[in-house]
Design a protein around this motif. Structure first.
Motif, PDB file in Angstrom:
ATOM      1  N   ASN A   1      81.469  -5.414  35.827  1.00  0.00           N
ATOM      2  CA  ASN A   1      80.165  -4.769  35.932  1.00  0.00           C
ATOM      3  C   ASN A   1      79.322  -5.322  37.074  1.00  0.00           C
ATOM      4  OD1 ASN A   1      80.373  -2.868  33.816  1.00  0.00           O
ATOM      5  ND2 ASN A   1      80.015  -4.458  32.305  1.00  0.00           N
ATOM      6  N   VAL A   2      79.319  -6.642  37.254  1.00  0.00           N
ATOM      7  CA  VAL A   2      78.498  -7.195  38.323  1.00  0.00           C
ATOM      8  C   VAL A   2      79.045  -6.799  39.694  1.00  0.00           C
ATOM      9  CG1 VAL A   2      79.647  -9.445  38.552  1.00  0.00           C
ATOM     10  CG2 VAL A   2      77.217  -9.228  39.082  1.00  0.00           C
ATOM     11  N   LEU A   3      80.370  -6.718  39.832  1.00  0.00           N
ATOM     12  CA  LEU A   3      80.932  -6.289  41.112  1.00  0.00           C
ATOM     13  C   LEU A   3      80.576  -4.831  41.397  1.00  0.00           C
ATOM     14  CD1 LEU A   3      84.443  -8.015  41.128  1.00  0.00           C
ATOM     15  CD2 LEU A   3      82.364  -8.693  42.345  1.00  0.00           C
ATOM     16  N   ARG A   4      80.544  -4.008  40.356  1.00  0.00           N
ATOM     17  CA  ARG A   4      80.123  -2.617  40.527  1.00  0.00           C
ATOM     18  C   ARG A   4      78.654  -2.545  40.929  1.00  0.00           C
ATOM     19  NH1 ARG A   4      80.499   2.161  42.519  1.00  0.00           N
ATOM     20  NH2 ARG A   4      79.640   3.837  41.228  1.00  0.00           N
ATOM     21  N   SER A   5      77.824  -3.368  40.310  1.00  0.00           N
ATOM     22  CA  SER A   5      76.403  -3.391  40.669  1.00  0.00           C
ATOM     23  C   SER A   5      76.210  -3.811  42.122  1.00  0.00           C
ATOM     24  CB  SER A   5      75.641  -4.354  39.744  1.00  0.00           C
ATOM     25  OG  SER A   5      75.602  -3.865  38.422  1.00  0.00           O
ATOM     26  N   ILE A   6      76.957  -4.828  42.548  1.00  0.00           N
ATOM     27  CA  ILE A   6      76.864  -5.287  43.940  1.00  0.00           C
ATOM     28  C   ILE A   6      77.338  -4.199  44.892  1.00  0.00           C
ATOM     29  CG2 ILE A   6      77.852  -6.920  45.598  1.00  0.00           C
ATOM     30  CD1 ILE A   6      77.807  -9.001  43.329  1.00  0.00           C
ATOM     31  N   GLU A   7      78.380  -3.471  44.497  1.00  0.00           N
ATOM     32  CA  GLU A   7      78.880  -2.373  45.330  1.00  0.00           C
ATOM     33  C   GLU A   7      77.817  -1.286  45.499  1.00  0.00           C
ATOM     34  OE1 GLU A   7      82.590   0.853  45.364  1.00  0.00           O
ATOM     35  OE2 GLU A   7      82.094  -0.260  43.537  1.00  0.00           O
ATOM     36  N   ILE A   8      77.190  -0.897  44.389  1.00  0.00           N
ATOM     37  CA  ILE A   8      76.164   0.154  44.433  1.00  0.00           C
ATOM     38  C   ILE A   8      74.965  -0.289  45.267  1.00  0.00           C
ATOM     39  CG2 ILE A   8      74.478   1.409  43.022  1.00  0.00           C
ATOM     40  CD1 ILE A   8      76.615   1.239  40.723  1.00  0.00           C
ATOM     41  N   ALA A   9      74.449  -1.473  44.956  1.00  0.00           N
ATOM     42  CA  ALA A   9      73.268  -1.966  45.666  1.00  0.00           C
ATOM     43  C   ALA A   9      73.578  -2.251  47.121  1.00  0.00           C
ATOM     44  CB  ALA A   9      72.745  -3.221  44.970  1.00  0.00           C
ATOM     45  N   GLY A  10      74.776  -2.790  47.394  1.00  0.00           N
ATOM     46  CA  GLY A  10      75.147  -3.095  48.768  1.00  0.00           C
ATOM     47  C   GLY A  10      75.240  -1.854  49.634  1.00  0.00           C
ATOM     48  N   LYS A  11      75.799  -0.795  49.094  1.00  0.00           N
ATOM     49  CA  LYS A  11      75.893   0.468  49.831  1.00  0.00           C
ATOM     50  C   LYS A  11      74.495   0.998  50.152  1.00  0.00           C
ATOM     51  CE  LYS A  11      78.076   5.054  49.531  1.00  0.00           C
ATOM     52  NZ  LYS A  11      76.872   5.904  49.661  1.00  0.00           N
ATOM     53  N   ALA A  12      73.609   0.972  49.173  1.00  0.00           N
ATOM     54  CA  ALA A  12      72.240   1.445  49.393  1.00  0.00           C
ATOM     55  C   ALA A  12      71.508   0.580  50.413  1.00  0.00           C
ATOM     56  CB  ALA A  12      71.476   1.461  48.071  1.00  0.00           C
ATOM     57  N   TYR A  13      71.758  -0.711  50.382  1.00  0.00           N
ATOM     58  CA  TYR A  13      71.128  -1.650  51.316  1.00  0.00           C
ATOM     59  C   TYR A  13      71.600  -1.384  52.751  1.00  0.00           C
ATOM     60  CZ  TYR A  13      70.028  -6.235  53.409  1.00  0.00           C
ATOM     61  OH  TYR A  13      69.577  -7.249  54.222  1.00  0.00           O
ATOM     62  N   ARG A  14      72.886  -1.189  52.920  1.00  0.00           N
ATOM     63  CA  ARG A  14      73.434  -0.944  54.263  1.00  0.00           C
ATOM     64  C   ARG A  14      72.996   0.408  54.809  1.00  0.00           C
ATOM     65  NH1 ARG A  14      77.942  -3.176  51.264  1.00  0.00           N
ATOM     66  NH2 ARG A  14      78.118  -5.399  51.815  1.00  0.00           N
ATOM     67  N   GLU A  15      72.778   1.364  53.908  1.00  0.00           N
ATOM     68  CA  GLU A  15      72.316   2.695  54.327  1.00  0.00           C
ATOM     69  C   GLU A  15      70.797   2.761  54.424  1.00  0.00           C
ATOM     70  OE1 GLU A  15      74.024   5.363  51.475  1.00  0.00           O
ATOM     71  OE2 GLU A  15      76.048   5.217  52.346  1.00  0.00           O
ATOM     72  N   LYS A  16      70.145   1.609  54.209  1.00  0.00           N
ATOM     73  CA  LYS A  16      68.684   1.472  54.303  1.00  0.00           C
ATOM     74  C   LYS A  16      67.944   2.331  53.285  1.00  0.00           C
ATOM     75  CE  LYS A  16      68.945   0.173  59.173  1.00  0.00           C
ATOM     76  NZ  LYS A  16      69.090  -1.255  58.799  1.00  0.00           N
ATOM     77  N   ILE A  17      68.620   2.649  52.189  1.00  0.00           N
ATOM     78  CA  ILE A  17      67.964   3.302  51.057  1.00  0.00           C
ATOM     79  C   ILE A  17      67.238   2.259  50.224  1.00  0.00           C
ATOM     80  CG2 ILE A  17      68.371   4.574  48.915  1.00  0.00           C
ATOM     81  CD1 ILE A  17      70.792   5.886  50.315  1.00  0.00           C
ATOM     82  N   LEU A  18      67.837   1.086  50.132  1.00  0.00           N
ATOM     83  CA  LEU A  18      67.265  -0.044  49.409  1.00  0.00           C
ATOM     84  C   LEU A  18      66.767  -1.061  50.429  1.00  0.00           C
ATOM     85  CD1 LEU A  18      66.857  -1.606  46.693  1.00  0.00           C
ATOM     86  CD2 LEU A  18      69.144  -2.571  47.073  1.00  0.00           C
ATOM     87  N   PRO A  19      65.460  -1.283  50.527  1.00  0.00           N
ATOM     88  CA  PRO A  19      64.919  -2.172  51.564  1.00  0.00           C
ATOM     89  C   PRO A  19      65.349  -3.631  51.440  1.00  0.00           C
ATOM     90  CG  PRO A  19      63.204  -0.709  50.732  1.00  0.00           C
ATOM     91  CD  PRO A  19      64.387  -0.553  49.818  1.00  0.00           C
ATOM     92  N   GLU A  20      65.443  -4.156  50.211  1.00  0.00           N
ATOM     93  CA  GLU A  20      65.745  -5.572  50.038  1.00  0.00           C
ATOM     94  C   GLU A  20      66.795  -5.774  48.952  1.00  0.00           C
ATOM     95  OE1 GLU A  20      62.578  -8.491  50.006  1.00  0.00           O
ATOM     96  OE2 GLU A  20      61.129  -6.931  50.549  1.00  0.00           O
ATOM     97  N   LEU A  21      67.722  -6.692  49.238  1.00  0.00           N
ATOM     98  CA  LEU A  21      68.773  -7.023  48.280  1.00  0.00           C
ATOM     99  C   LEU A  21      69.162  -8.477  48.483  1.00  0.00           C
ATOM    100  CD1 LEU A  21      71.051  -6.333  46.219  1.00  0.00           C
ATOM    101  CD2 LEU A  21      72.427  -5.590  48.173  1.00  0.00           C
ATOM    102  N   GLU A  22      69.408  -9.177  47.403  1.00  0.00           N
ATOM    103  CA  GLU A  22      69.917 -10.538  47.490  1.00  0.00           C
ATOM    104  C   GLU A  22      70.796 -10.822  46.288  1.00  0.00           C
ATOM    105  OE1 GLU A  22      66.218 -12.673  47.681  1.00  0.00           O
ATOM    106  OE2 GLU A  22      66.135 -12.980  45.500  1.00  0.00           O
ATOM    107  N   VAL A  23      71.795 -11.651  46.511  1.00  0.00           N
ATOM    108  CA  VAL A  23      72.613 -12.171  45.422  1.00  0.00           C
ATOM    109  C   VAL A  23      72.241 -13.637  45.250  1.00  0.00           C
ATOM    110  CG1 VAL A  23      74.944 -12.792  44.683  1.00  0.00           C
ATOM    111  CG2 VAL A  23      74.503 -10.541  45.717  1.00  0.00           C
TER     112      VAL A  23
END
Length: 272
Positions: free
Chosen positions: A154-176
């Motif tokens: 589940n956490v890897l899926r969450s990182i995948e979803i958030a990471g994609k949005a972050y790289r596409e600049k849909i999500l302004p900020e992300l950190e692990v």
């Protein structure tokens, strides 16, 4: 679900009207959600692991409004906020309608909630507190037994979803965020490689209750066992210098958080 949140109740864990530490560079208010499927030894909010205090959504929105003149955003924390999908979505929508930035602090165990937040564009920052295998993932999800693979998947899926949005600049900020102990250092190289270019935070860890030898396999027995301990062996957190040395080995820039210094950016100390 009613868009304005009418009829939805949140299992409420608390509210901080003004925080300067929950979102780097912002003054925010923080809403805590009660309940979490994990039982981490270092959790500062273990008092809201369980229990019930259901409140109407409009009551929580009023709390957020009361802080609006002093803050530019709201952080949803816990407990585990993504565990309560509908209340979280209703509050995120309300906060955005008030002109506030929105962020969550999550262990990443409910990727579907994260995906909905991203798809609706009602989240501006996601901080994923990544748990290592050493911590045992003491968790129960949807009534299932605690499972090592369950959390990791589940956490890897969450990182995948958030990471994609972050790289596409849909999500302004992300950190692990990885809370670092002597016992889980061996997992950091793999985590660093897994998250790639996502910003990494190494957070100084401090135990709040004892870990069972070999990790946790049963939540109820774990809690029972910890209650039997009369004393907790003195635990010394890692020093800043030790965490910096770990960062050097990762060969990447990181941010480091400790109790003494707060948060600092640490630039890699190696030759390219």
């Amino acid at each position: 679900m009613i868009p304005n949140g009418d009829g939805i109740r949140v299992n409420f864990g608390g509210f901080i009207p003004l925080s300067t530490v929950d979102w780097r560079g912002r003054s925010v208010c923080t809403v805590f959600f009660r309940g979490c499927p994990l039982r981490c030894s270092y959790c500062q909010n273990s008092s809201i692991f369980d229990g019930e205090d259901f409140r109407r959504i409009d009551e929580i929105i009023s709390l957020i409004k009361s802080s609006k003149l002093a803050v530019s955003g709201v952080i949803f924390s816990g407990g585990e906020p993504t565990m309560q999908k509908d209340p979280l979505l209703a509050l995120a929508r309300a906060a955005k309608s008030l002109g506030l930035a929105t962020g969550i602090q999550t262990n990443g165990i409910f990727p579907d909630t994260i995906e909905t937040l991203v798809n609706e564009r009602v989240i501006d920052k996601i901080a994923i507190d990544y748990k290592t295998q050493w911590e045992g993932y003491s968790c129960v999800v949807n009534g299932s037994e605690p499972s090592l693979s369950n959390y990791r998947m589940n956490v890897l899926r969450s990182i995948e979803i958030a990471g994609k949005a972050y790289r596409e600049k849909i999500l302004p900020e992300l950190e692990v965020v990885v809370t670092v102990f002597y016992e889980n250092v061996k997992y950091l190289q793999e985590i660093s490689k897994t998250i790639g270019d996502i910003p990494l935070v190494l957070q100084q860890g401090e135990h709040k209750m004892p870990m069972l030898k070999g990790g946790v396999t049963n939540t109820s027995s774990y809690i029972t066992q910890t209650q039997k301990w009369n004393t907790i062996k003195q635990y010394t957190p890692m020093t800043l210098a030790e965490i910096q040395k770990i960062a050097d080995g990762l060969k990447r820039d990181v941010r480091i958080r400790t109790r003494d210094i707060g948060e600092m950016t640490y630039t890699r100390k190696y030759l390219l």
